[in-house]
Scaffold this active site. Sequence first.
Site, PDB file in Angstrom:
ATOM      1  N   TRP A 369       0.805  -1.219   0.000  1.00 47.69           N
ATOM      2  CA  TRP A 369       0.000   0.000   0.000  1.00 47.69           C
ATOM      3  C   TRP A 369       0.835   1.264   0.000  1.00 47.69           C
ATOM      4  CZ3 TRP A 369      -1.047   3.314   4.553  1.00 47.69           C
ATOM      5  CH2 TRP A 369      -0.118   3.105   5.586  1.00 47.69           C
ATOM      6  N   ASP A 370       2.085   1.147   0.450  1.00 47.70           N
ATOM      7  CA  ASP A 370       2.897   2.364   0.586  1.00 47.70           C
ATOM      8  C   ASP A 370       3.194   3.012  -0.762  1.00 47.70           C
ATOM      9  OD1 ASP A 370       4.740   0.440  -0.233  1.00 47.70           O
ATOM     10  OD2 ASP A 370       5.689   0.295   1.731  1.00 47.70           O
ATOM     11  N   GLU A 498       0.411  -2.180  12.685  1.00 44.63           N
ATOM     12  CA  GLU A 498       0.438  -3.641  12.728  1.00 44.63           C
ATOM     13  C   GLU A 498       0.703  -4.186  14.132  1.00 44.63           C
ATOM     14  OE1 GLU A 498       3.289  -4.615   9.735  1.00 44.63           O
ATOM     15  OE2 GLU A 498       1.966  -4.014   8.081  1.00 44.63           O
ATOM     16  N   LYS A 610       3.050   0.612  16.118  1.00 50.07           N
ATOM     17  CA  LYS A 610       4.200   0.422  15.234  1.00 50.07           C
ATOM     18  C   LYS A 610       4.371   1.605  14.289  1.00 50.07           C
ATOM     19  CE  LYS A 610       6.116  -2.619  11.670  1.00 50.07           C
ATOM     20  NZ  LYS A 610       5.835  -3.696  10.698  1.00 50.07           N
TER      21      LYS A 610
END
Length: 784
Positions: A369-370, A498, A610
């Site tokens: 997705w980044d 996450e 995170k």
Amino acid sequence: MLTREIQYLPDHVYPTDEWRLLENRYYPRLLPQVETLFSTSNGFLGIRGCHEEGCPVYQSGTFVNGFHETWPIVYGERAFGFAKTGQTIVNVPDAKIVKLYVDDEPLDVSKVNLPSYERVLDMRSGLVQREIVWEKHSGKQILVESRRLVSFVHRHVAAISYQVTLLNADAPIVLSSELVHDQELPEADGDPRGTRAFGRRVLLPQGHYTSDRRVVLSYITCSSKMTLACGIDHVIDTELPYTCKSTCDADLGRILVSVDGKKGQTVRLTKFMTYHVSRSAPAAELCERADRALDRVVASGFDALAQEQRLYLEDFWARSDVCVTGDSAVQQVLRFNLFHICQATARAESVGIPAKGLTGHGYEGHYFWDTEIYVLPFLIYTAPQIARNVLRFRYGMLGKARQRAREVNQRGALFPWRTINGEEASAYYAAGTAQYHINADIIYALRKYVEVTGDVEFLYQEGAEMLVETARLWADLGFYSARKGGKFCISGVTGPDEYNTVQDNNTYTNLMARENLWYAASTIEWIRQNRPDRFKGLAYETELAVDEIAEWKRAADNMYICVDQESGIHMQDDDFLEKEPWDFDGTPPDKYPLLLHFHPLVIYRHQVIKQADIVLAMFLLGDEFSLEQKRRNFDFYDPLTTGDSSLSVSIQSILAFELGYLDKAREYATYALMMDMADVAANVEHGCHIASMGGTWMATVYGTAGLRDYDGCISFNPRLGRRVDQMSFNLMIRGQRLSVAIDQLKDEATYLLTEGSGLTIEHQGSELHLKPGQPITQAIRGSK
């Protein structure tokens, strides 16, 4: 918060140069990192920055984007809908090897005396250049000069110029130019950010041949059945007599040049390399393509390739450079990051952008997705055609995304969390498949692309189909909860963070899903009203019923967004505030990242983050939060964010700038900037963090310059960092080029339309109407 300090390398390791990365001596302990930093790539083909002689080496790597092997994912206990097939990028045969022997003794920079050593990654020429003097025990000195490039203009081509000059004595010279297949990538020692070893042969030979100074090898992958042909050819330039002999077998082709070297005389070997891959074409056809490519570049020569490379980069920097004054080190690292984004994306046509680009084997060459959230903003504003290619690649995955949705018992389409070929490759669903937000991330990028470029035809064609299928998934995934006052809820998903998985009503996911649903409803209804022929075709292609559009809007209008009444903060999910806070004071720095030192269940039970989640939502959808809500949320969530992900600090920097936490903003921006050059995450040997590099651009343009582009309206609220006196950059907005220059010394910003007919923007709330060639300068309020 920041859990580790930047370990700056002394200036003598990488001397400051605004356009070049320099290495002025060989440092054995930095070998793994340097191989990554000096990588050359064009988005299709990538070569790690190893020495041409093949030694010393940490991990020799040559990668072709999308060329992968598949393997069955083995579970101790399999469940319905689990991903079945893993995908891993293949380390293809290494063509860069040029071994040098003088007096029958090999050059190995880790073992010989080097009175002079310099290696340079030149970001204007696009070449890695090395110049060394090798002094033998006999006193003989040899000057060795090399130049290497992976061509931006010729997608399948790389080249090396390797030059040897005997400085003070005669000696026999042997050059062994090789094309060699190395079987394996190394296992990642339990680090999930690395890759896997296959434990078997992956590339099966299909043919090999040599002709004069040319070698061609071809293969097929064992399981994915992709084909590969690679070849090398040579030009030898010297006034000295020489002999040339070629040998070839299935895994090694060699051209051996022997010269009776004389003092002061130069031997130059130019090596041309080419790689071709396919999912369908036979290896023999790819060999023909390799021959044609080699014929072409041998005829044109290395200098022509180098000139084309420089011209390509002149255009890139004219569109993409961020110029700063006041700190040359900041300028150097900023350009280094932008250059690597260029290398990761320039020729990534019909393929995605791997998380590590093509600089290493980290994350197995997968796309995440980044790309859409961290890399596409840079591309949309500086290289819109490349941004369009990336979105078309996602569109090409739509068929497999539909299939994946059925595998997890949903309607519509679910794009894979990590993939190369379009199939889900994440074996850990809690932090993989459960991140349904990838659908909304892709649509968010689609919307930004359309609003900034004005490319509505892409929206009405490919984009419309993606909107229908993603909206269908959200409408099917959620439900109207009586316990939540009839609001539309989404259960059992994971947001960007996450360390908190499979949660109900992750606020980031719900907010982004709402935007996805609203955008789908408004766009498809507009097409129905204004483009009836296109709507008819879309309805036929997707079996769309008109009443679905109203259902999408209803779900979006009623989306559940939870704000804790007592604290006034947006809850990351329904349960986050019920968890025990993590003991940060009792966690030493060497226990980060937590994922390498604590069982996932331990992490999941605590308030610990995170990567930015609510904070990311406040940036992407900032117009849906009040300034006071942003402040309360940031003050609560920022101290809980570990920085275990390279994706956090750039976003934290942007929000800190907006909130006026300028010292914190500048500190976070520095961490983002130095992520690879200072090896902040201690894993740069696996490859560059391409998304973090995109985040660097965002922290600069959205952070310090204060760009916001909600609904396509462009506004700025600049605040420069202490280390920077002035900054300037260009943006392409609906086919017009806007130049922005910010001067901290004068506390003013100047906006100039250098291409186009007219553009309206805002500066700190004041509307400006720009006309071409007429700069407007405005004072900056509250910049310090």
